[in-house]
Design a protein around this motif. Structure first.
Motif, PDB file in Angstrom:
ATOM      1  N   LEU A 173       7.158 -19.415 -16.358  1.00 12.30           N
ATOM      2  CA  LEU A 173       5.868 -19.923 -16.823  1.00 12.30           C
ATOM      3  C   LEU A 173       6.051 -21.195 -17.646  1.00 12.30           C
ATOM      4  N   THR A 174       7.138 -21.242 -18.427  1.00 11.05           N
ATOM      5  CA  THR A 174       7.458 -22.447 -19.199  1.00 11.05           C
ATOM      6  C   THR A 174       7.718 -23.631 -18.272  1.00 11.05           C
ATOM      7  N   LEU A 175       8.449 -23.392 -17.181  1.00 12.14           N
ATOM      8  CA  LEU A 175       8.754 -24.469 -16.234  1.00 12.14           C
ATOM      9  C   LEU A 175       7.499 -24.943 -15.505  1.00 12.14           C
ATOM     10  N   CYS A 176       6.582 -24.024 -15.227  1.00 10.52           N
ATOM     11  CA  CYS A 176       5.316 -24.423 -14.596  1.00 10.52           C
ATOM     12  C   CYS A 176       4.573 -25.427 -15.470  1.00 10.52           C
ATOM     13  N   ASP A 177       4.637 -25.232 -16.784  1.00  4.96           N
ATOM     14  CA  ASP A 177       3.996 -26.169 -17.714  1.00  4.96           C
ATOM     15  C   ASP A 177       4.803 -27.456 -17.857  1.00  4.96           C
ATOM     16  N   LYS A 178       6.120 -27.340 -17.756  1.00  6.71           N
ATOM     17  CA  LYS A 178       7.007 -28.492 -17.960  1.00  6.71           C
ATOM     18  C   LYS A 178       7.017 -29.439 -16.760  1.00  6.71           C
ATOM     19  N   PHE A 179       6.865 -28.876 -15.552  1.00  4.73           N
ATOM     20  CA  PHE A 179       6.927 -29.691 -14.327  1.00  4.73           C
ATOM     21  C   PHE A 179       5.700 -29.441 -13.446  1.00  4.73           C
ATOM     22  N   PRO A 180       4.493 -29.682 -13.959  1.00  3.51           N
ATOM     23  CA  PRO A 180       3.285 -29.354 -13.184  1.00  3.51           C
ATOM     24  C   PRO A 180       3.113 -30.197 -11.922  1.00  3.51           C
ATOM     25  N   GLU A 181       3.740 -31.371 -11.878  1.00  2.00           N
ATOM     26  CA  GLU A 181       3.621 -32.230 -10.699  1.00  2.00           C
ATOM     27  C   GLU A 181       4.469 -31.712  -9.537  1.00  2.00           C
ATOM     28  N   ARG A 182       5.427 -30.838  -9.838  1.00  2.00           N
ATOM     29  CA  ARG A 182       6.331 -30.325  -8.795  1.00  2.00           C
ATOM     30  C   ARG A 182       6.118 -28.846  -8.498  1.00  2.00           C
ATOM     31  N   ILE A 183       5.880 -28.049  -9.532  1.00  2.00           N
ATOM     32  CA  ILE A 183       5.818 -26.595  -9.360  1.00  2.00           C
ATOM     33  C   ILE A 183       4.374 -26.128  -9.238  1.00  2.00           C
ATOM     34  N   VAL A 184       4.108 -25.347  -8.179  1.00  2.00           N
ATOM     35  CA  VAL A 184       2.791 -24.716  -8.022  1.00  2.00           C
ATOM     36  C   VAL A 184       2.974 -23.200  -8.064  1.00  2.00           C
ATOM     37  N   LYS A 185       2.002 -22.523  -8.652  1.00  2.00           N
ATOM     38  CA  LYS A 185       2.089 -21.083  -8.871  1.00  2.00           C
ATOM     39  C   LYS A 185       1.213 -20.345  -7.871  1.00  2.00           C
ATOM     40  N   ILE A 186       1.785 -19.315  -7.246  1.00  2.00           N
ATOM     41  CA  ILE A 186       1.065 -18.483  -6.291  1.00  2.00           C
ATOM     42  C   ILE A 186       1.094 -17.041  -6.798  1.00  2.00           C
ATOM     43  N   ASP A 187      -0.041 -16.366  -6.740  1.00  2.00           N
ATOM     44  CA  ASP A 187      -0.115 -14.961  -7.145  1.00  2.00           C
ATOM     45  C   ASP A 187       0.598 -14.106  -6.106  1.00  2.00           C
ATOM     46  N   ALA A 188       1.811 -13.676  -6.425  1.00  2.00           N
ATOM     47  CA  ALA A 188       2.636 -12.936  -5.471  1.00  2.00           C
ATOM     48  C   ALA A 188       2.347 -11.443  -5.453  1.00  2.00           C
ATOM     49  N   SER A 189       1.388 -10.992  -6.259  1.00  2.00           N
ATOM     50  CA  SER A 189       1.016  -9.579  -6.245  1.00  2.00           C
ATOM     51  C   SER A 189       0.003  -9.278  -5.137  1.00  2.00           C
ATOM     52  N   GLN A 190      -0.478 -10.318  -4.467  1.00  2.00           N
ATOM     53  CA  GLN A 190      -1.462 -10.146  -3.397  1.00  2.00           C
ATOM     54  C   GLN A 190      -0.810  -9.588  -2.132  1.00  2.00           C
ATOM     55  N   ASP A 191      -1.662  -9.274  -1.163  1.00  2.00           N
ATOM     56  CA  ASP A 191      -1.198  -8.886   0.168  1.00  2.00           C
ATOM     57  C   ASP A 191      -0.315  -9.987   0.750  1.00  2.00           C
ATOM     58  N   VAL A 192       0.699  -9.601   1.512  1.00  2.00           N
ATOM     59  CA  VAL A 192       1.677 -10.561   2.017  1.00  2.00           C
ATOM     60  C   VAL A 192       1.030 -11.679   2.835  1.00  2.00           C
ATOM     61  N   ASN A 193      -0.007 -11.372   3.588  1.00  2.00           N
ATOM     62  CA  ASN A 193      -0.657 -12.408   4.400  1.00  2.00           C
ATOM     63  C   ASN A 193      -1.445 -13.388   3.535  1.00  2.00           C
ATOM     64  N   GLN A 194      -2.021 -12.893   2.445  1.00  2.00           N
ATOM     65  CA  GLN A 194      -2.706 -13.794   1.508  1.00  2.00           C
ATOM     66  C   GLN A 194      -1.709 -14.746   0.853  1.00  2.00           C
ATOM     67  N   VAL A 195      -0.575 -14.204   0.452  1.00  2.00           N
ATOM     68  CA  VAL A 195       0.464 -15.040  -0.155  1.00  2.00           C
ATOM     69  C   VAL A 195       0.940 -16.083   0.853  1.00  2.00           C
TER      70      VAL A 195
END
Length: 207
Positions: A173-195
């Motif tokens: 989560l710290t890296l997501c804030d540190k490198f927002p231009e490169r790192i995108v966050k995906i909710d991996a708790s969802q159904d595999v097809n949604q992910v």
């Protein structure tokens, strides 16, 4: 280099390895040349280093030794596999890269995120992915998946206590804030097809 370098990141059991195979298949059907690889490993020398790092016998491994082994494996993998593929115009999808070292060794092991980052910039000659997908799932939920999957490799890091894995998660989560231009966050708790659909969409944005 005319190719596109993409990395997948996440804690244990985040599902990134499963999605990586699905993404490769989808992009290949679209006509792209895709190389799917992993760290540590991907080439023979790096796989040998992986065996040492992940061996459950070596619980006494020094934290800086561990960090240096990851960087050594990464260097060999980069020069032998990743760079040649990028030079040929391939999309390279790498299951873990520098960010893993920053959170596992830099934060969870307490070496320091900047120290590990500088070590890896030396090893990689500043080559970083164009896009990094972070598979966001709580460590408790990820580890539950690990223990439920009897076919999955259980490695030395899986044996760490829950506090270690919570530090890893907070590190990402710290890296997501540190490198927002490169790192995108995906909710991996969802159904595999949604992910899968969300990851594919974020990759197609940069192709």
């Amino acid at each position: 280099m005319s190719g596109v370098f993409i990395s997948f990141e996440g804690g244990e059991g985040s599902g990134k390895t499963t999605i990586a195979s699905m993404i490769k298949e989808a992009l290949t059907k679209e006509g792209y040349h895709v190389a799917l690889t992993r760290e540590p490993g991907g080439v023979e020398i790096a796989e040998k280093i992986r065996d040492i790092i992940h061996d459950v016998k070596y619980t006494n491994m020094d934290r800086k030794t561990e960090a240096l082994l990851y960087a050594a494996s990464r260097r060999q993998h980069l020069v032998e596999k990743v760079i040649p593929a990028l030079e040929k115009g391939y999309i390279v999808i790498c299951d873990r890269y520098v960010d893993s070292s920053m959170v596992y060794q830099g934060i969870a092991r307490g070496i320091g995120i900047d120290e590990v980052y500088q070590m890896n910039l030396f090893a990689t000659e500043n080559i970083l992915p164009k896009r990094t997908i972070f598979f966001d799932i709580l460590p408790e939920d990820g580890l539950q998946r690990v223990y439920a999957n009897k076919d999955r490799e259980v490695n030395r890091l899986d044996l760490e206590n829950i506090d270690f894995h919570r530090k890893v998660y907070q590190g990402y989560l710290t890296l997501c804030d540190k490198f927002p231009e490169r790192i995108v966050k995906i909710d991996a708790s969802q159904d595999v097809n949604q992910v899968f659909n969300q990851v594919l969409s974020r990759i197609q944005e940069i192709l």
